[in-house]
Design an enzyme around this catalytic site. Sequence first.
Site, PDB file in Angstrom:
ATOM      1  N   GLU A   1     -30.783  17.192 -15.499  1.00 38.71           N
ATOM      2  CA  GLU A   1     -31.200  18.683 -15.149  1.00 38.71           C
ATOM      3  C   GLU A   1     -30.248  19.645 -15.857  1.00 38.71           C
ATOM      4  O   GLU A   1     -30.432  20.884 -15.836  1.00 38.71           O
ATOM      5  CB  GLU A   1     -31.039  18.674 -13.831  1.00 38.71           C
ATOM      6  CG  GLU A   1     -32.277  18.176 -12.981  1.00 38.71           C
ATOM      7  CD  GLU A   1     -32.303  16.662 -13.093  1.00 38.71           C
ATOM      8  OE1 GLU A   1     -33.503  16.278 -13.406  1.00 38.71           O
ATOM      9  OE2 GLU A   1     -31.447  15.734 -12.914  1.00 38.71           O
TER      10      GLU A   1
ATOM     11  N   ASN B   1     -35.308  11.025 -16.281  1.00 35.59           N
ATOM     12  CA  ASN B   1     -36.498  12.082 -16.808  1.00 35.59           C
ATOM     13  C   ASN B   1     -35.996  12.772 -18.165  1.00 35.59           C
ATOM     14  O   ASN B   1     -34.756  12.845 -18.280  1.00 35.59           O
ATOM     15  CB  ASN B   1     -36.591  13.016 -15.610  1.00 35.59           C
ATOM     16  CG  ASN B   1     -35.206  13.690 -15.332  1.00 35.59           C
ATOM     17  OD1 ASN B   1     -34.501  13.141 -14.551  1.00 35.59           O
ATOM     18  ND2 ASN B   1     -35.248  14.993 -15.545  1.00 35.59           N
TER      19      ASN B   1
ATOM     20  N   ASP C   1     -40.961  15.003 -13.400  1.00 34.50           N
ATOM     21  CA  ASP C   1     -39.785  14.512 -13.106  1.00 34.50           C
ATOM     22  C   ASP C   1     -39.480  13.272 -12.232  1.00 34.50           C
ATOM     23  O   ASP C   1     -38.803  12.967 -11.343  1.00 34.50           O
ATOM     24  CB  ASP C   1     -38.861  15.440 -12.237  1.00 34.50           C
ATOM     25  CG  ASP C   1     -37.181  15.291 -11.775  1.00 34.50           C
ATOM     26  OD1 ASP C   1     -36.730  14.428 -12.611  1.00 34.50           O
ATOM     27  OD2 ASP C   1     -36.889  15.350 -10.710  1.00 34.50           O
TER      28      ASP C   1
END
Length: 626
Positions: free
Chosen positions: A223, A308, A350
């Site tokens: 992220e 991801n 995700d």
Amino acid sequence: MLVRAAAILCLALLAGCDRSTSTGRADAPAPRSETDTRALAAGRAVAPAAASPADDGQWIMPAKDYANTRFSGLTEIDKSNVGRLQLALTFSSGTTQGQESAPIVVGDTLYFVTPYPNTLYAIDLRKAADPASPGLTVKWKVNAMADSASQGEACCDGVNRGPTFADGTVYFNSLDSHTLAVDAATGRLKWKTRVWDYTRGETMTMAPFVVGGKVIVGNSGAEFGARGGVAALNVGDGTIAWKAYATGPDKDVLIDPAVFKPFYPQYRGKDLGQKSWPGDSWKIGGGGTWGWISYDPEQNLIFHGTSNPSPWNHEVRPGDNLWTDAVFARDPKTGKAHWAYQYSPHDLWDHSGVNENIVLDLPWQGRTRKVIIRPERNGYMYVLDRTTGEVLAADQYVPNTVSDGVDLRTGRLRHKPEMIPQHGKVVRNVCPNAPGAKDWSPSAFSKVTGWLYVPHNNLCMDWLLGKPNYIAGTPYIGVTPRFFPGPGGNAGEFMAWDPVNRRKVWTIKERWPVWSGAAVTASGIVFYGNLEGWFKAIDADTGKLLWQFQTGSGIIGQPTVFRGTDGREYVAIISGIGGWIGSMISHNLDPRDPTAAKGWGNMTADLKKVTNKGAGTLFVFALPKT
């Protein structure tokens, strides 16, 4: 054969053995027990003895064994008496972030790690066995002294998934990307190694995995655009033996064409981890390894997932984005990949691929297949041949609006074209949502029933693309999600899954997502916790609730089962809500913002009304003394 026998004996006895004896490739399969042979003949899955030896009453790694079964062979606590479980001891670390550590047990000592600042505690279990004891004793504690700035680089709370024991040493990771080795008896720090750079978002939250003289660890941070990877440290001095990235040229991913033999042809090209990305975006492409690692001693292969791709906005990264959302089979000594498979090519939602890969043998179409079972976030229960990476099955286990299954001929997930996000358009009723059908919370496998016990989600979302901007060490997402419960109105489930017949056996609906791990015993008891703070004992055959205890704060940790110094059976869990799911409470976020906590604000605002911020409380339960 002598080498393999010594390795299995070391696992069983946990005393005075060098696990490096288990790293030589076996010439023939380990002998199968009569019990396993009968189970396979009867149509049940089994955990191979080499990866899951007979229980000795201890619990030395979060996953229990190399196969990741989380199965205890103890039987004192059973269906007839589990309702009489009572509290044996408690201990509070005083840490108020999410408590995801497994309490591991070696001999007379229980070890666990707090979230930031990552303190490793050694608890004297003899006090639980002594009725005259004045209270619990902390033998020692070691603070990792994680840099406070690393908290700002953690996407989803400063959690830690626990320590691991091997050959007299306890290993654990810190949020600021160090791995520490501590003498299990004295707490003396043996070494501390910086593995990644947290200032670029490369934090560490996973539990170390120890095999063949190597401590294997991976990073978090997709992220933040962190480039994901997995590394092996030498147990003796903490030096880095090898490091393999999830993206980039083959030399960085440790793909050697002489060794790498993937099943599907789309994985056989050169430098696919670079060419399947636009420009140099693979350098900030995610793919961290922060979940679970398993190991097959017979093939000398570890199995680990990758997370991801970065950012969540798929439009800025056309291509399959290899090797994110994938599973690798690697040699633990060299790190070289033997095969790989990508669960979610060009991930749209995700659906991070870091969940457990449980090592099992299955009766399959008239013969026994060596497999890994994976409850994947994209909503499918995968069965992969662990020698080749071939997908044998991929069965839907949650409502799914975004894909039409997996093509077993090609291995590719079939995205629904009408659900592919486009800039400026809200995609509604996306199921499963961004954490996926199941987050990191680990399943358990029973050697008695042959079933998996799976904590998972029933969640959907709305999804709006935005413009991502990469600045090292800052969030790199480019999407605004809003989460809500899936069909039926329950946001979570706990289910039993039959991997041979490929179906749900029973399921328990939970109001909230189930973020706790599971443990199962030979006497037919399954343990897990929920976000309202209830720690539960379930009948493994029927799903019936047999016992529960209110811990005072939501449970997102991992239960363990062990034999105490007095010979009695104990069950342990750490309570304390937090992590991504609980950050509304642990960080006191404003429930009026539906986008708070990357999409949870809309859904978990009411969670504040039913549970409280925790204090990192360890609960240990046992039957009353007779």
